[in-house]
Design an enzyme around this catalytic site. Structure first.
Site, PDB file in Angstrom:
ATOM      1  CD  GLU A  50       7.780  -9.461   5.086  1.00  0.00           C
ATOM      2  OE1 GLU A  50       8.161 -10.024   6.119  1.00  0.00           O
ATOM      3  OE2 GLU A  50       8.529  -9.093   4.181  1.00  0.00           O
ATOM      4  N   GLY A  60       5.785  21.858   4.224  1.00  0.00           N
ATOM      5  CA  GLY A  60       4.765  22.690   3.567  1.00  0.00           C
ATOM      6  C   GLY A  60       4.484  22.183   2.155  1.00  0.00           C
ATOM      7  N   GLY A  61       4.282  23.135   1.227  1.00  0.00           N
ATOM      8  CA  GLY A  61       3.930  22.777  -0.159  1.00  0.00           C
ATOM      9  C   GLY A  61       4.996  21.917  -0.819  1.00  0.00           C
ATOM     10  CB  THR A 108      -0.450 -12.507  -0.984  1.00  0.00           C
ATOM     11  OG1 THR A 108       0.268 -12.211   0.199  1.00  0.00           O
ATOM     12  CG2 THR A 108      -1.767 -11.761  -0.977  1.00  0.00           C
ATOM     13  CG  PHE A 151       7.730 -16.202   0.550  1.00  0.00           C
ATOM     14  CD1 PHE A 151       8.095 -17.535   0.588  1.00  0.00           C
ATOM     15  CD2 PHE A 151       6.820 -15.731   1.479  1.00  0.00           C
ATOM     16  CE1 PHE A 151       7.550 -18.390   1.543  1.00  0.00           C
ATOM     17  CE2 PHE A 151       6.266 -16.576   2.436  1.00  0.00           C
ATOM     18  CZ  PHE A 151       6.642 -17.911   2.467  1.00  0.00           C
ATOM     19  N   PRO A 154      -5.161 -13.742  -4.821  1.00  0.00           N
ATOM     20  CG  PRO A 154      -5.559 -13.629  -7.117  1.00  0.00           C
ATOM     21  CD  PRO A 154      -4.807 -14.415  -6.078  1.00  0.00           C
TER      22      PRO A 154
HETATM   23  C1  LIG Z   1       3.542  -3.726  -2.470  1.00  0.00           C
HETATM   24  C2  LIG Z   1       3.195  -5.050  -1.874  1.00  0.00           C
HETATM   25  C3  LIG Z   1       4.157  -6.064  -1.825  1.00  0.00           C
HETATM   26  C4  LIG Z   1       3.824  -7.328  -1.324  1.00  0.00           C
HETATM   27  N1  LIG Z   1       4.747  -8.345  -1.379  1.00  0.00           N
HETATM   28  C5  LIG Z   1       4.347  -9.623  -1.085  1.00  0.00           C
HETATM   29  C6  LIG Z   1       5.235 -10.735  -1.302  1.00  0.00           C
HETATM   30  O1  LIG Z   1       6.387 -10.582  -1.721  1.00  0.00           O
HETATM   31  N2  LIG Z   1       4.772 -11.997  -1.054  1.00  0.00           N
HETATM   32  C7  LIG Z   1       3.496 -12.221  -0.605  1.00  0.00           C
HETATM   33  O2  LIG Z   1       3.129 -13.372  -0.420  1.00  0.00           O
HETATM   34  N3  LIG Z   1       2.645 -11.181  -0.359  1.00  0.00           N
HETATM   35  C8  LIG Z   1       3.044  -9.896  -0.603  1.00  0.00           C
HETATM   36  N4  LIG Z   1       2.176  -8.848  -0.393  1.00  0.00           N
HETATM   37  C9  LIG Z   1       0.841  -9.112   0.124  1.00  0.00           C
HETATM   38  C10 LIG Z   1       0.606  -8.631   1.546  1.00  0.00           C
HETATM   39  O3  LIG Z   1       1.358  -9.388   2.454  1.00  0.00           O
HETATM   40  C11 LIG Z   1      -0.901  -8.691   1.808  1.00  0.00           C
HETATM   41  O4  LIG Z   1      -1.488  -7.644   1.043  1.00  0.00           O
HETATM   42  C12 LIG Z   1      -1.268  -8.565   3.263  1.00  0.00           C
HETATM   43  O5  LIG Z   1      -0.855  -9.679   3.993  1.00  0.00           O
HETATM   44  C13 LIG Z   1      -2.770  -8.374   3.490  1.00  0.00           C
HETATM   45  O6  LIG Z   1      -3.509  -9.324   2.781  1.00  0.00           O
HETATM   46  P1  LIG Z   1      -4.738  -8.855   1.837  1.00  0.00           P
HETATM   47  O7  LIG Z   1      -4.215  -7.764   0.970  1.00  0.00           O
HETATM   48  O8  LIG Z   1      -5.313 -10.046   1.195  1.00  0.00           O
HETATM   49  O9  LIG Z   1      -5.778  -8.218   2.827  1.00  0.00           O
HETATM   50  P2  LIG Z   1      -6.956  -9.011   3.619  1.00  0.00           P
HETATM   51  O10 LIG Z   1      -6.394 -10.191   4.302  1.00  0.00           O
HETATM   52  O11 LIG Z   1      -8.096  -9.224   2.681  1.00  0.00           O
HETATM   53  O12 LIG Z   1      -7.374  -7.938   4.694  1.00  0.00           O
HETATM   54  C14 LIG Z   1      -8.150  -6.776   4.379  1.00  0.00           C
HETATM   55  C15 LIG Z   1      -8.359  -6.006   5.677  1.00  0.00           C
HETATM   56  O13 LIG Z   1      -9.092  -6.818   6.615  1.00  0.00           O
HETATM   57  C16 LIG Z   1      -8.347  -6.922   7.827  1.00  0.00           C
HETATM   58  N5  LIG Z   1      -8.591  -8.227   8.436  1.00  0.00           N
HETATM   59  C17 LIG Z   1      -8.473  -9.449   7.864  1.00  0.00           C
HETATM   60  N6  LIG Z   1      -8.766 -10.417   8.755  1.00  0.00           N
HETATM   61  C18 LIG Z   1      -9.064  -9.790   9.933  1.00  0.00           C
HETATM   62  C19 LIG Z   1      -9.427 -10.225  11.243  1.00  0.00           C
HETATM   63  N7  LIG Z   1      -9.542 -11.534  11.524  1.00  0.00           N
HETATM   64  N8  LIG Z   1      -9.669  -9.301  12.192  1.00  0.00           N
HETATM   65  C20 LIG Z   1      -9.540  -7.980  11.917  1.00  0.00           C
HETATM   66  N9  LIG Z   1      -9.202  -7.503  10.706  1.00  0.00           N
HETATM   67  C21 LIG Z   1      -8.948  -8.393   9.736  1.00  0.00           C
HETATM   68  C22 LIG Z   1      -6.891  -6.754   7.423  1.00  0.00           C
HETATM   69  O14 LIG Z   1      -6.085  -6.382   8.527  1.00  0.00           O
HETATM   70  C23 LIG Z   1      -7.026  -5.655   6.368  1.00  0.00           C
HETATM   71  O15 LIG Z   1      -7.134  -4.402   7.006  1.00  0.00           O
HETATM   72  C24 LIG Z   1       2.515  -7.566  -0.825  1.00  0.00           C
HETATM   73  C25 LIG Z   1       1.564  -6.532  -0.838  1.00  0.00           C
HETATM   74  C26 LIG Z   1       1.882  -5.304  -1.380  1.00  0.00           C
HETATM   75  C27 LIG Z   1       0.811  -4.247  -1.444  1.00  0.00           C
END
Ligand SMILES: Cc1cc2nc3c(=O)[nH]c(=O)nc-3n(C[C@H](O)[C@H](O)[C@H](O)COP(=O)(O)OP(=O)(O)OC[C@H]3O[C@@H](n4cnc5c(N)ncnc54)[C@H](O)[C@@H]3O)c2cc1C
Length: 387
Positions: free
Chosen positions: A370, A346-347, A128, A125, A130
């Site tokens: 998620e 521990g270690g 997300t 799915f 960049p």
């Molecule tokens: C190993 C892995 C697998 C993944 N698999 C999938 C997948 O299969 N499909 C998919 O679509 N995505 C996937 N993701 C993406 C994941 O869902 C996102 O990384 C996640 O939703 C957070 O988005 P971001 O990394 O852009 O962080 P950002 O949205 O940039 O957030 C950065 C920080 O700011 C905080 N923040 C943002 N807005 C606010 C707000 N309004 N108030 C307070 N705090 C806020 C966030 O909580 C976070 O702490 C995956 C990620 C990883 C690492």
């Protein structure tokens, strides 16, 4: 209110079967895959044979005719032993196949679900990007209609997409902007992109802190053409669709997090009863006993929370708040339990050959994927009517 909190005989049998599989087929092998950052095809094939990828889908589409509770029970048992395997199942079912089942046409379901249910193919799915994760309304990937052929032409990129680049990945469902509403906000739609479509490129796997035996990739789309019939559900309904998919998925992630938290208890109890210090097992010290009791308390409470959300989903009741609470709580306590389990070891807890070291590395992502913990708190606050 029914007073019977026990699982049905069928659910309990499934739970036991997956528990045994996790102990016998996953536990002895997964550490090596994890160290090599290698996808465990043989284990995934066995999970397919057991019917785990088809658990919540009707038999007419190749599923097992079970429900979301069945899926979550399997996830909890797998994650007690290993989270890479559990997230492969979670993403394959609740993010990969579920959108096709929930929003697909009869033709799309018949084309994709049997092979997704058998584990022959994996689905992914792609939400997300960049530049946007939590704020998925900021999607920049576009899909334009070619007026002559009717095809969708997709351009853009996605990041961190689970299950998107394995040898058995069959499709990625991507969200894309397909137009603008009158107020200028984007119309987001969901489109099925089969693996291997020209212009659809999958990058090398990321080097991750945890989930090292699971597949996570960056995807790019350059004039990728797919037939008009690959639109999933109605045009412009993509935002509502992924909110529904994520609401459900949070229950699954909560079950997975509970499994990790319980796995930390399992490993730590056994270690505390055998490791000797100052002439007695470390578990003879009340400080260690209390840590273990608190860890068990957290895992138990998390289980109650996800099962409550799952039963509301199955009964067709509102479950958004309960799913967010369960995901928030269980992911945070998974991190706490993993930290405590490492401390008890521990270690040795810092050595990768010990399962708790893997659990520690695998726990942090649960507070991010998620929907981050902040997003869950935003959802709960909104449900409470604040702000
Ligand atoms: C190993 C892995 C697998 C993944 N698999 C999938 C997948 O299969 N499909 C998919 O679509 N995505 C996937 N993701 C993406 C994941 O869902 C996102 O990384 C996640 O939703 C957070 O988005 P971001 O990394 O852009 O962080 P950002 O949205 O940039 O957030 C950065 C920080 O700011 C905080 N923040 C943002 N807005 C606010 C707000 N309004 N108030 C307070 N705090 C806020 C966030 O909580 C976070 O702490 C995956 C990620 C990883 C690492």
């Amino acid at each position: 209110m029914s007073l019977d909190h026990r699982l049905s005989a069928e659910h309990e049998e499934l739970r036991r079967t997956v528990e045994e599989f996790a102990q016998k087929a996953v536990a002895p092998k997964i550490g090596e895959f994890y160290e090599r950052h290698e996808f465990p095809y043989e284990i995934v094939r066995q999970m397919g044979e057991m019917g785990l990828f088809g658990l919540p889908f009707p038999e007419e589409y190749g599923g097992m005719g079970g429900d979301y509770l069945a899926l979550c029970l399997a996830l909890e048992e797998l994650a007690r032993v290993d989270s890479s395997v559990a997230i492969t199942l979670e993403a394959g079912v609740s993010l990969g196949a579920m959108p096709v089942f929930r929003f697909g046409t009869e033709e799309q379901k018949r084309e994709w679900l049997p092979r997704l249910c058998s584990g022959e193919l994996l689905g992914a799915f792609g939400l997300t990007e960049p530049e946007c994760g939590s704020d998925a309304g900021g999607t920049r990937t576009t899909a334009e209609r070619d007026e002559k052929t009717g095809e969708w032409v997709i351009n853009g990129s996605k990041c961190f997409i689970t299950n998107s680049g394995t040898d058995i990945t069959g499709l990625v469902t991507v969200t894309a902007v397909t137009g603008r509403k009158d107020d200028g906000s984007p119309r987001i739609s969901t489109i099925i992109v089969p693996s291997g479509t020209p212009g659809f490129t999958v990058a090398a796997p990321y080097s991750k802190v945890g989930w090292n035996a699971s597949d996570t990739r960056e995807l790019s789309f350059s004039d990728v053409r797919v037939p008009a019939a690959n639109l999933l559900g109605e045009e412009g309904r993509g935002y509502a669709q992924f909110l529904r998919i994520l609401d459900e998925g949070r229950i699954a992630i909560s079950a997975l997090a509970t499994g990790l938290a319980q796995g930390c208890v399992d490993e730590s109890v056994s270690y505390a009863n055998t490791r000797q210090a100052f002439g007695k097992p470390i578990g003879a010290n009340q400080a260690i006993q209390f840590k273990l009791a608190d860890m068990e308390m957290r895992a138990h409470t998390a289980r109650v929370a996800w099962r409550d959300a799952a039963s509301r989903l199955i009964l067709g009741e509102p479950f958004k708040k309960q799913a967010a609470l369960a995901k928030l709580y269980s992911s945070e306590i998974a991190v706490t339990n993993a930290r405590e389990a490492t401390q008890i070891h521990g270690g040795y807890g810092f050595m990768n050959e010990y399962p708790v070291a893997r659990m520690w590395r695998d726990s942090k992502i649960l507070e991010i994927g998620e929907g981050t913990s902040e997003v869950q708190r935003m959802l709960v606050a909104r449900e409470l009517g604040v702000g």
